[in-house]
Write an enzyme that holds these catalytic residues in place. Structure first.
Site, PDB file in Angstrom:
ATOM      1  N   HIS A 221      29.880 -38.745 -11.031  1.00  0.00           N
ATOM      2  CA  HIS A 221      28.449 -38.989 -11.263  1.00  0.00           C
ATOM      3  C   HIS A 221      27.754 -37.703 -11.729  1.00  0.00           C
ATOM      4  O   HIS A 221      26.948 -37.724 -12.657  1.00  0.00           O
ATOM      5  CB  HIS A 221      27.751 -39.425  -9.969  1.00  0.00           C
TER       6      HIS A 221
ATOM      7  N   ARG B  21      34.599 -45.622  -4.064  1.00  0.00           N
ATOM      8  CA  ARG B  21      35.493 -46.457  -3.249  1.00  0.00           C
ATOM      9  C   ARG B  21      36.719 -45.695  -2.750  1.00  0.00           C
ATOM     10  O   ARG B  21      37.426 -46.194  -1.882  1.00  0.00           O
ATOM     11  CB  ARG B  21      35.919 -47.704  -4.031  1.00  0.00           C
TER      12      ARG B  21
ATOM     13  N   ALA C 216      26.323 -42.700  -3.323  1.00  0.00           N
ATOM     14  CA  ALA C 216      27.572 -42.128  -2.776  1.00  0.00           C
ATOM     15  C   ALA C 216      28.160 -41.222  -3.856  1.00  0.00           C
ATOM     16  O   ALA C 216      29.309 -41.375  -4.280  1.00  0.00           O
ATOM     17  CB  ALA C 216      28.555 -43.208  -2.339  1.00  0.00           C
ATOM     18  N   LEU C 217      27.339 -40.277  -4.277  1.00  0.00           N
ATOM     19  CA  LEU C 217      27.633 -39.514  -5.497  1.00  0.00           C
ATOM     20  C   LEU C 217      28.820 -38.577  -5.327  1.00  0.00           C
ATOM     21  O   LEU C 217      29.013 -37.983  -4.270  1.00  0.00           O
ATOM     22  CB  LEU C 217      26.386 -38.714  -5.901  1.00  0.00           C
TER      23      LEU C 217
ATOM     24  N   VAL D  39      36.134 -38.060 -14.688  1.00  0.00           N
ATOM     25  CA  VAL D  39      36.399 -36.875 -13.858  1.00  0.00           C
ATOM     26  C   VAL D  39      37.418 -37.271 -12.796  1.00  0.00           C
ATOM     27  O   VAL D  39      37.296 -38.334 -12.174  1.00  0.00           O
ATOM     28  CB  VAL D  39      35.096 -36.359 -13.208  1.00  0.00           C
TER      29      VAL D  39
ATOM     30  N   GLY E 291      29.924 -43.616 -17.540  1.00  0.00           N
ATOM     31  CA  GLY E 291      31.253 -43.022 -17.472  1.00  0.00           C
ATOM     32  C   GLY E 291      32.308 -43.871 -18.166  1.00  0.00           C
ATOM     33  O   GLY E 291      32.293 -45.103 -18.080  1.00  0.00           O
TER      34      GLY E 291
HETATM   35  P1  AMP Z   1      28.747 -46.263  -9.938  1.00  0.00           P
HETATM   36  O1  AMP Z   1      27.903 -45.520  -8.966  1.00  0.00           O
HETATM   37  O2  AMP Z   1      30.171 -46.446  -9.497  1.00  0.00           O
HETATM   38  O3  AMP Z   1      28.098 -47.536 -10.433  1.00  0.00           O
HETATM   39  O4  AMP Z   1      28.853 -45.334 -11.220  1.00  0.00           O
HETATM   40  C1  AMP Z   1      27.715 -44.851 -11.879  1.00  0.00           C
HETATM   41  C2  AMP Z   1      28.128 -44.225 -13.182  1.00  0.00           C
HETATM   42  O5  AMP Z   1      29.043 -43.148 -12.929  1.00  0.00           O
HETATM   43  C3  AMP Z   1      28.870 -45.204 -14.098  1.00  0.00           C
HETATM   44  O6  AMP Z   1      28.449 -44.981 -15.455  1.00  0.00           O
HETATM   45  C4  AMP Z   1      30.316 -44.815 -13.913  1.00  0.00           C
HETATM   46  O7  AMP Z   1      31.133 -45.110 -15.024  1.00  0.00           O
HETATM   47  C5  AMP Z   1      30.195 -43.317 -13.728  1.00  0.00           C
HETATM   48  N1  AMP Z   1      31.373 -42.800 -13.034  1.00  0.00           N
HETATM   49  C6  AMP Z   1      31.891 -43.228 -11.851  1.00  0.00           C
HETATM   50  N2  AMP Z   1      33.018 -42.543 -11.555  1.00  0.00           N
HETATM   51  C7  AMP Z   1      33.224 -41.674 -12.581  1.00  0.00           C
HETATM   52  C8  AMP Z   1      34.220 -40.687 -12.861  1.00  0.00           C
HETATM   53  N3  AMP Z   1      35.246 -40.463 -12.048  1.00  0.00           N
HETATM   54  N4  AMP Z   1      34.095 -39.965 -14.004  1.00  0.00           N
HETATM   55  C9  AMP Z   1      33.062 -40.190 -14.855  1.00  0.00           C
HETATM   56  N5  AMP Z   1      32.087 -41.093 -14.637  1.00  0.00           N
HETATM   57  C10 AMP Z   1      32.170 -41.830 -13.520  1.00  0.00           C
END
Ligand code: AMP
Length: 283
Positions: free
Chosen positions: A38, A189, A33-34, A178, A149
């Protein structure tokens, strides 16, 4: 062309081949759900590495009982398009049975002391699931650099500790959060939010900004900085605060006295979304 890999075997093979050619391999683990958060990690991997591997795996073990595993947003077609357009080489999309061959009774990684507080309290078992899946992914994708992140600050510290304490030969690179135009940290989410909840959700980043301005005005008392965050959130009836705190940026212990670089952390529920955010004070 981006190549999709579904088995551990295939993922191992392409990374082995890249390393044989002395290529620097970058790895970005995600749950799909990029969004642009991401993609900022993916771009950083592209800048710093010769080969970029992204994993998309909605990891069941990091969802606490009763959380949103079933309803978590999934859109593999769109994710593959985004990653293809960014020049990503490989996308690893394992099934749960590929990742957890022993089912629920397999070996797990103890996430250690950093997992005890904050999100660890609100989400029992979450960081055990994160530590376990990240360790497995590091063993499959033998990357030189892995990108995480700062948005998930406690997770970033935990992953750094995991790599150090279990001697994984990978460098962990933290990337800045970001945000949407109004300051809301991007998150998969956020898709859960109604229009009204979406407007209310900006209270999290506003609370961090309130702590930041109090700090800039000379406030150093931890409780006063937390109060500034709480007052901001309480003004927004659709937001239910889980915790707001000011902590040591390395240990996550709460601080009586804040300092430059102390970390303000916040978690709150808005509708059915549980959202988190954080900021470094005075930086
Ligand atoms: P997730 O898919 O939520 O597990 O996130 C995957 C990676 O993307 C993790 O390292 C998160 O910390 C990073 N991430 C998620 N949202 C953000 C954001 N708004 N800014 C920077 N990195 C993010």
């Amino acid at each position: 062309m981006v190549e999709r890999l579904s088995s551990i075997e295939e993922a191992r093979r392409v990374v082995f081949e890249a390393k044989r050619q002395d290529k620097i391999v970058g790895f970005v683990p995600t749950m799909g759900a990029l969004h642009d958060g991401h993609m900022s990690l993916v771009r950083e991997a592209g800048r710093r590495c010769d080969v970029a591997v992204v994993s998309i795996f909605v990891n069941p073990t990091q969802f606490a009982h009763g959380e949103d595993f079933e309803g978590y947003p999934r859109d593999l077609v769109r994710d593959m398009e985004l990653l293809g357009a960014e020049g990503v080489d490989f996308v690893f999309t394992p099934s749960a049975s590929e990742m957890y061959p022993s089912g629920e009774s397999g070996v797990e990684v103890d996430p250690g002391p950093l997992a005890k507080r904050w999100c660890g309290e609100g989400r029992p078992g979450h960081f055990r699931g994160v530590a376990t899946v990240v360790a497995k992914l590091f063993n499959i994708v033998r990357a030189d650099l892995a990108f995480f992140g700062e948005k998930d600050y406690q997770q970033l510290l935990l992953v750094r500790a995991l790599a150090r304490d279990l001697a994984f030969p990978v460098k962990i690179v933290g990337c800045p959060t970001v945000r949407e135009h109004d300051g809301l940290a991007m998150s998969s989410r956020n898709e859960y939010l109604s229009a009204q909840e979406r407007s209310a959700a900006v209270a999290l980043s506003r609370a961090l900004a309130a702590a930041q301005s109090a700090f800039d005005a000379g406030e150093r008392d931890g409780a006063a900085l937390v109060q500034a965050m709480e007052t901001t959130v309480e003004a927004e009836p659709l937001v239910r605060l889980e915790y707001a705190t000011v902590v040591d940026p390395a240990t996550l212990e709460p601080l009586a006295q804040a300092d430059r670089g102390s970390r303000a952390l916040i978690a709150a529920h808005v509708g059915r979304a549980r959202l988190i955010d954080n900021a470094a004070l005075g930086i």
